[in-house]
Write an enzyme that holds these catalytic residues in place. Sequence first.
Site, PDB file in Angstrom:
ATOM      1  N   SER A 106       0.821  -1.209   0.000  1.00 13.90           N
ATOM      2  CA  SER A 106       0.000   0.000   0.000  1.00 13.90           C
ATOM      3  C   SER A 106       0.857   1.263   0.000  1.00 13.90           C
ATOM      4  CB  SER A 106      -0.924   0.010   1.223  1.00 13.90           C
ATOM      5  OG  SER A 106      -1.696  -1.161   1.248  1.00 13.90           O
TER       6      SER A 106
HETATM    7  N1  SAM Z   1      -0.373  -5.203   4.133  1.00 12.76           N
HETATM    8  C1  SAM Z   1       0.340  -5.464   2.903  1.00 12.76           C
HETATM    9  C2  SAM Z   1       1.704  -4.850   2.882  1.00 12.76           C
HETATM   10  O1  SAM Z   1       2.076  -4.160   3.848  1.00 12.76           O
HETATM   11  O2  SAM Z   1       2.431  -5.089   1.921  1.00 12.76           O
HETATM   12  C3  SAM Z   1      -0.423  -5.038   1.681  1.00 12.76           C
HETATM   13  C4  SAM Z   1      -1.587  -5.892   1.460  1.00 12.76           C
HETATM   14  S1  SAM Z   1      -2.181  -6.016  -0.182  1.00 12.76           S
HETATM   15  C5  SAM Z   1      -2.877  -4.440  -0.454  1.00 12.76           C
HETATM   16  C6  SAM Z   1      -3.568  -7.095   0.186  1.00 12.76           C
HETATM   17  C7  SAM Z   1      -3.160  -8.515   0.518  1.00 12.76           C
HETATM   18  O3  SAM Z   1      -4.312  -9.192   1.019  1.00 12.76           O
HETATM   19  C8  SAM Z   1      -2.679  -9.313  -0.685  1.00 12.76           C
HETATM   20  O4  SAM Z   1      -1.407  -9.819  -0.449  1.00 12.76           O
HETATM   21  C9  SAM Z   1      -3.720 -10.420  -0.812  1.00 12.76           C
HETATM   22  O5  SAM Z   1      -3.194 -11.640  -1.285  1.00 12.76           O
HETATM   23  C10 SAM Z   1      -4.222 -10.538   0.607  1.00 12.76           C
HETATM   24  N2  SAM Z   1      -5.519 -11.168   0.787  1.00 12.76           N
HETATM   25  C11 SAM Z   1      -6.657 -10.992   0.059  1.00 12.76           C
HETATM   26  N3  SAM Z   1      -7.656 -11.752   0.582  1.00 12.76           N
HETATM   27  C12 SAM Z   1      -7.139 -12.390   1.667  1.00 12.76           C
HETATM   28  C13 SAM Z   1      -7.666 -13.308   2.627  1.00 12.76           C
HETATM   29  N4  SAM Z   1      -8.942 -13.738   2.602  1.00 12.76           N
HETATM   30  N5  SAM Z   1      -6.845 -13.758   3.599  1.00 12.76           N
HETATM   31  C14 SAM Z   1      -5.552 -13.366   3.654  1.00 12.76           C
HETATM   32  N6  SAM Z   1      -4.999 -12.502   2.770  1.00 12.76           N
HETATM   33  C15 SAM Z   1      -5.782 -12.023   1.796  1.00 12.76           C
END
Ligand code: SAM
Length: 215
Positions: free
Chosen positions: A62
């Site tokens: 993000s």
């Molecule tokens: N917090 C992260 C960082 O600091 O880099 C950025 C997160 S990215 C915007 C969103 C993440 O949520 C992705 O890696 C995606 O694979 C994960 N994601 C989506 N649905 C999910 C779920 N049900 N459980 C766990 N992770 C999930």
Amino acid sequence: MIDYEVSRNRMVNEQLKSRGIHDERVLTAMGIVPRHLFVDQAFWPRAYEDHPLPINQNQTISQPYIVALMSQALELNGGEKVLEIGTGSGYQAAILAVLGCDVYTIERHKELSKKAEKLIKKIKIKNIHFKVGDGSMGWVEEAPFNRIIVTAGAPEIPGELMNQLSPGGRIVIPVGNLATQRLMIVIKGEKVIEKHDVCGCSFVPLLGDKGWSND
Ligand code: SAM
């Protein structure tokens, strides 16, 4: 040669302080954690710019401002047990750990989780626990949590997460459709649930049982 410390300080002053991030502990943490290490080396020169960047598996780290805003919205004093849904690169988890939290972070892509875990170990940040799985269901074995942060866009606030939140705790979560969401703060009071709308945002989708379908 890029001086990443200078870039980081500039990010704190020009993108965070000037746009209303006032929690000094959050500003300090954002000035400490080396964001460039959480992206591929090709993106290092852009790591302190004001936008998200790609990581593997078509996901993103993000924008720094959003990481700071969500961290500030959690109202942390240090010592909280925090659940993060969406480990991604591990950067948000690192910020929370530097803020003194005990962090439980879940990612659905094994490759991302393992990569983040390896980096966190290498840069010697402590108190982060990693899990691969569907974070829309929370982490019931480790509940309750004082805070929950969801870093992917949800269609609604999963009831499981509300159940796994301690009384007085708060969830920071983007809620909306697949394209845009509202960043919400949800506070679990003794008798009532308070909801605050912080701003508009755009996250990759929360996929899973209590998120968007993966079809
Ligand atoms: N917090 C992260 C960082 O600091 O880099 C950025 C997160 S990215 C915007 C969103 C993440 O949520 C992705 O890696 C995606 O694979 C994960 N994601 C989506 N649905 C999910 C779920 N049900 N459980 C766990 N992770 C999930």
